[in-house]
Design a protein around this motif. Structure first.
Motif, PDB file in Angstrom:
ATOM      1  N   UNK A   4       0.842  -1.199   0.000  1.00  0.00           N
ATOM      2  CA  UNK A   4       0.000   0.000   0.000  1.00  0.00           C
ATOM      3  C   UNK A   4       0.879   1.252   0.000  1.00  0.00           C
ATOM      4  N   UNK A   5       1.901   1.245   0.854  1.00  0.00           N
ATOM      5  CA  UNK A   5       2.823   2.377   0.904  1.00  0.00           C
ATOM      6  C   UNK A   5       3.542   2.565  -0.421  1.00  0.00           C
ATOM      7  N   UNK A   6       3.972   1.451  -1.027  1.00  0.00           N
ATOM      8  CA  UNK A   6       4.683   1.525  -2.301  1.00  0.00           C
ATOM      9  C   UNK A   6       3.764   2.076  -3.386  1.00  0.00           C
ATOM     10  N   UNK A  36      -4.761  -1.327 -10.658  1.00  0.00           N
ATOM     11  CA  UNK A  36      -5.337  -2.645 -10.916  1.00  0.00           C
ATOM     12  C   UNK A  36      -4.325  -3.744 -10.614  1.00  0.00           C
ATOM     13  N   UNK A  37      -3.042  -3.454 -10.904  1.00  0.00           N
ATOM     14  CA  UNK A  37      -2.001  -4.449 -10.633  1.00  0.00           C
ATOM     15  C   UNK A  37      -1.849  -4.690  -9.131  1.00  0.00           C
ATOM     16  N   UNK A  38      -2.041  -3.638  -8.336  1.00  0.00           N
ATOM     17  CA  UNK A  38      -1.875  -3.764  -6.886  1.00  0.00           C
ATOM     18  C   UNK A  38      -3.191  -4.062  -6.179  1.00  0.00           C
ATOM     19  N   UNK A  39      -4.296  -4.151  -6.928  1.00  0.00           N
ATOM     20  CA  UNK A  39      -5.631  -4.197  -6.309  1.00  0.00           C
ATOM     21  C   UNK A  39      -5.733  -5.274  -5.244  1.00  0.00           C
ATOM     22  N   UNK A  40      -5.093  -6.410  -5.493  1.00  0.00           N
ATOM     23  CA  UNK A  40      -5.162  -7.510  -4.536  1.00  0.00           C
ATOM     24  C   UNK A  40      -4.636  -7.072  -3.173  1.00  0.00           C
ATOM     25  N   UNK A  41      -3.460  -6.438  -3.187  1.00  0.00           N
ATOM     26  CA  UNK A  41      -2.838  -6.003  -1.933  1.00  0.00           C
ATOM     27  C   UNK A  41      -3.647  -4.886  -1.292  1.00  0.00           C
ATOM     28  N   UNK A  42      -4.114  -3.977  -2.128  1.00  0.00           N
ATOM     29  CA  UNK A  42      -4.832  -2.826  -1.586  1.00  0.00           C
ATOM     30  C   UNK A  42      -6.137  -3.277  -0.939  1.00  0.00           C
ATOM     31  N   UNK A  43      -6.757  -4.312  -1.493  1.00  0.00           N
ATOM     32  CA  UNK A  43      -8.015  -4.806  -0.941  1.00  0.00           C
ATOM     33  C   UNK A  43      -7.770  -5.496   0.398  1.00  0.00           C
TER      34      UNK A  43
END
Lengths: 260, 281
Positions: B210-212, B270-277
């Motif tokens: 999230x920070x990245x 969209x690429x990070x969506x998994x982590x952000x969720x």
């Protein structure tokens, strides 16, 4: 082993603190420089550059503009944010999830793009560049923030107090002003101070949307064109001082909420 | 008059409409205007995709995007690598009662004006700045190094900002971690290093991501730091956008470039969506 980790930790933390503080210390130190270049060796101390800043009418009027835009736009942001947060927290509205998403959407877009969009729109509509246009942009970026803070703090215990007030015959506006606003005061203050710091420091929107009368960050930007200059150091140190005051006020309101 | 029921329909809308109206009028509408503008030609009326095709055919525009992505990637990686051990030290090695103060000190320069912060790095990195004076003074080098107006300067300015930001987010993440996990790992015979690698690090990975992501978004959209510290030796996307407005008054092309920049951020999201969720849950 443990002692070694401890020693390495201290060393590392010290290095990072050094990295973080280096530019700020250099800024403040050379703002006290007596000669005309803010570079080593240090020849100070002297307050002549602070004098120069405070007698520079462009800088002082930019400072007044900044304070004006910051306070008016954050008042507008927090008012709109508070009313909508109250509306969404207390009433069932069709599509409310979607609408809440819409209000917080500007948080995900860079300031450059928000400023550009407004520039294109105002250009088409024939609205001239001014502090008001920039202030409108500042409300766009701070409204979602105020909404999010206040909405997240609207808890169930407040509903009961409000219901009690209504049962005792208070009309809605009285409930709002005499019950909800005071109960929510810490979140409201947090919203105001955060918005003020962001507006106070905002550059790109003000740069795009103002022309003659402008805010302090833009005026500092103009100063930068003259190269390294102790006057820039002095004004930068002053801005730092104002920000710190705002942050301390913000911290105090947060602490008050914790002890309350 | 006395109950909420009487004005039950009108009141809630009266409360939320000002904020919604503001967002529609000054955020959504400008965005549509920018989209339409990007489809027109500078000083011409007809609709065209030429602004977008220019981006793909003009190598210098393309290069700006490549530069932006490279700088952003370097900044994100370096910032995480520097901030993580620091946040860990603050969370684990500093006594509890000093942690709040230590953290506040670490983010204090956060509150200098953003423009001023970039400028003050110039004082450090300039030809006759602090670093060069220190190095020549101690006879380590004879000629001052070219530090300002380089990619190195841009990256340094960005890393300075994002180390503070990431320290905050990673610190919060480490503090949320229940100590019982670490105790369990120790009870099962894991040493401190293994506990860290197999327990602490994986559990804080979502927070790091999230920070990245935040670093990526803020870094790739920023104009100030590259303009002040990088100079005009290599252009990044925001500089290119501002150049179209400032020097050429070409709003349509600037709009198209800004929209492309936004599209890149959306793809990253969209690429990070998994982590952000995971973080939000």
């Amino acid at each position: 082993m443990r002692a070694l980790i401890r020693f390495a930790s201290w060393l590392y933390a010290l290095a990072i603190y050094g990295f973080i503080f280096l530019p700020v210390v250099v800024l403040v130190l050379f703002s006290l420089q007596a000669t005309s270049f803010p570079i080593p060796p240090f020849t100070g101390p002297s307050l002549r550059w602070y004098d120069a800043v405070l007698s520079d009418t462009r800088l002082t009027s930019a400072l007044v503009n900044s304070l004006l835009v910051a306070s008016i736009s954050s008042f507008a942001s927090v008012t709109l944010g508070f009313l909508s947060a109250w509306g969404f927290a207390r009433f069932v509205l069709p599509g409310s999830g979607l609408l809440r998403g819409l209000i917080t959407l500007p948080l995900t877009v860079s300031y450059l793009i928000i400023g550009m969009g407004l520039l294109v729109l105002f250009n088409w509509a024939g609205v001239p560049k001014s502090l008001v246009s920039a202030g409108i942009g500042h409300v766009v970026i701070n409204l979602p923030l105020c909404f999010a803070i206040i909405y997240s703090q609207m808890g169930d215990h407040q509903i009961n107090i409000e219901r009690a007030a209504r049962d005792l015959g208070a009309p809605e506006w009285k409930v709002l002003l005499l019950i909800t606003v005071p109960v929510m005061a810490p979140a409201i203050f947090a919203g105001v101070f955060l918005s003020m710091t962001f507006s106070w420091d905002e550059f790109v929107i003000s740069f795009l949307l103002t022309r003659f009368d402008t805010t302090l960050p833009v005026e500092i930007w103009n100063l930068l064109r003259s190269g390294l200059n102790p006057k820039t150091n002095a004004v930068g140190s002053l801005v730092f001082a104002v920000s710190i005051v705002l942050v301390v006020l913000f911290e105090l309101t947060l602490l008050r909420r914790k002890t309350a | 008059m006395s109950s909420a029921g009487n004005n039950g329909r009108a009141l809630p809308w009266a409360l939320v409409t000002p904020a919604l109206g503001w967002t529609l009028l000054f955020f959504v509408l400008p965005f549509i205007a920018m989209g339409l503008s990007s489809l027109t030609v500078h000083e011409g009326g007809s609709f065209t995709l030429s602004n977008y095709s220019q981006f793909f055919t003009n190598p210098s525009y393309w290069q700006a995007m490549v530069n932006s992505l490279q700088v952003t990637a370097i900044v994100t990686v370096v910032s995480v690598l520097l901030a993580y051990p620091f946040a860990w030290i603050l969370a684990e090695q500093v006594p509890e009662r000093w942690q709040r103060l230590a953290l506040m000190l670490a983010v204090l320069p956060f509150w200098t004006s953003y423009v001023v912060r970039s400028y003050s790095w110039l004082l450090v990195l300039a030809q006759n700045g602090v670093i060069n004076r220190a190095l020549t003074g101690s006879a380590l080098i004879t000629e001052p190094l070219q530090l300002a107006n380089t990619r190195f300067a841009t990256v340094t300015g960005f890393v300075h900002f994002f180390v503070m930001l990431l320290t905050l987010t990673i610190f919060a993440n480490l503090k949320q971690l229940s100590p019982s996990y670490r105790k369990a790992a120790a009870d099962l015979g894991a040493g401190p290093v293994r506990t860290f690698l197999h327990v602490v690090l994986p559990l804080t990975l979502p927070g790091i991501m999230v920070g990245a992501f935040l670093t990526f978004v803020l870094c790739i959209g920023d104009y100030i730091t590259p303009q002040i510290l990088g100079g005009n030796n290599e252009l990044l996307m925001p500089q290119l956008v501002m150049m179209q407005i400032g020097r050429r008054g070409d709003f349509p092309l600037a709009s198209a470039l800004a929209i492309i920049l936004m599209a890149v951020v959306t793809v990253a999201y969209l690429a990070c969506a998994r982590w952000l969720k995971i973080e939000r849950a």
